[in-house]
Design a protein around this motif. Structure first.
Motif, PDB file in Angstrom:
ATOM      1  N   LEU A 133      34.789  35.153  34.339  1.00 45.23           N
ATOM      2  CA  LEU A 133      35.416  35.614  33.403  1.00 45.23           C
ATOM      3  C   LEU A 133      35.346  35.073  32.137  1.00 45.23           C
ATOM      4  O   LEU A 133      35.448  35.679  30.875  1.00 45.23           O
ATOM      5  CB  LEU A 133      37.047  34.875  33.514  1.00 45.23           C
ATOM      6  CG  LEU A 133      37.889  35.357  34.628  1.00 45.23           C
ATOM      7  CD1 LEU A 133      39.352  34.475  34.833  1.00 45.23           C
ATOM      8  CD2 LEU A 133      38.218  36.870  34.547  1.00 45.23           C
ATOM      9  N   MET A 159      41.599  38.610  36.781  1.00 47.60           N
ATOM     10  CA  MET A 159      40.969  39.781  37.555  1.00 47.60           C
ATOM     11  C   MET A 159      41.957  40.760  38.304  1.00 47.60           C
ATOM     12  O   MET A 159      43.198  40.113  38.418  1.00 47.60           O
ATOM     13  CB  MET A 159      40.110  38.902  38.775  1.00 47.60           C
ATOM     14  CG  MET A 159      38.938  38.181  38.273  1.00 47.60           C
ATOM     15  SD  MET A 159      38.228  37.554  39.934  1.00 47.60           S
ATOM     16  CE  MET A 159      36.371  37.393  39.140  1.00 47.60           C
ATOM     17  N   ILE A 177      37.044  42.902  37.039  1.00 48.09           N
ATOM     18  CA  ILE A 177      37.476  42.165  35.807  1.00 48.09           C
ATOM     19  C   ILE A 177      37.963  43.136  34.729  1.00 48.09           C
ATOM     20  O   ILE A 177      37.573  44.212  34.493  1.00 48.09           O
ATOM     21  CB  ILE A 177      36.428  41.413  35.127  1.00 48.09           C
ATOM     22  CG1 ILE A 177      36.039  40.244  36.100  1.00 48.09           C
ATOM     23  CG2 ILE A 177      36.898  40.521  33.848  1.00 48.09           C
ATOM     24  CD1 ILE A 177      34.774  39.490  35.783  1.00 48.09           C
TER      25      ILE A 177
END
Length: 177
Positions: A133, A159, A177
């Protein structure tokens, strides 16, 4: 250990010795690539096998047409086993020796598929998710595949889970993502 599909289908590989490696079962490998095929064309795409272990997932990816293969493995003996298997098939991937979480921070590549199957019960999944991330290493239409125990508590916040499949006590989670 043998390859389940693609141009190297049924080829046997050198199996790593010891308890520190647990290759993904052939039935599960075949299912993972069948599911991935629903979301993207493999030809020329990039594949990262984190915590590569036997290296079988990257080899399966190469066999099915992925153009760029990367593998990260921490154990030196296992690392050389991976290299020997790739050499056996005449392949030349980027095989990196070291800790996957640390190495991922220094890689300046983007991948179409990232396969994550760390040693179980070490609490590695959530730090890996955080790393993904914060460091942009997934191509826009890329997929991250997590192989984990059913009982593993993974925070996939940030996600999008696109599919999950259970195989006995294991789960394969496909995310973006």
């Amino acid at each position: 250990m043998h390859i389940t599909g693609g141009k190297f289908n049924s080829r046997k590989l050198i199996s790593p010795k010891g308890d520190n490696v647990r290759p993904t079962l052939s039935k599960t490998r075949a299912a993972i690539f069948d599911i991935l095929k629903q979301y993207l064309d493999f030809e020329g795409k990039s594949f990262l096998d984190m915590f590569a272990g036997s290296g079988i997932m990257g080899i399966e990816a190469a066999s099915r047409g992925f153009g760029q293969i990367w593998a990260i493995e921490k154990d030196k003996k296992t690392f050389y086993n991976i290299k020997a298997n790739y050499k056996l098939l005449g392949l030349h991937p980027n095989v990196i020796l070291g800790d996957s979480i640390k190495k991922i921070a220094s890689i300046d590549e983007k991948f179409d598929v990232i396969y994550v199957d760390p040693p179980y019960n070490l609490g590695l999944y959530n730090p890996i998710v955080k790393q993904f991330l914060t460091k942009n290493i997934l191509n826009k239409s890329g997929i991250i595949v997590f192989e984990h125990l059913l009982k593993e508590d993974i925070d996939f916040s940030g996600m999008k889970i696109i599919k999950q499949k259970n195989y006995a006590d294991k789960v394969i989670t496909f995310t973006t993502i």
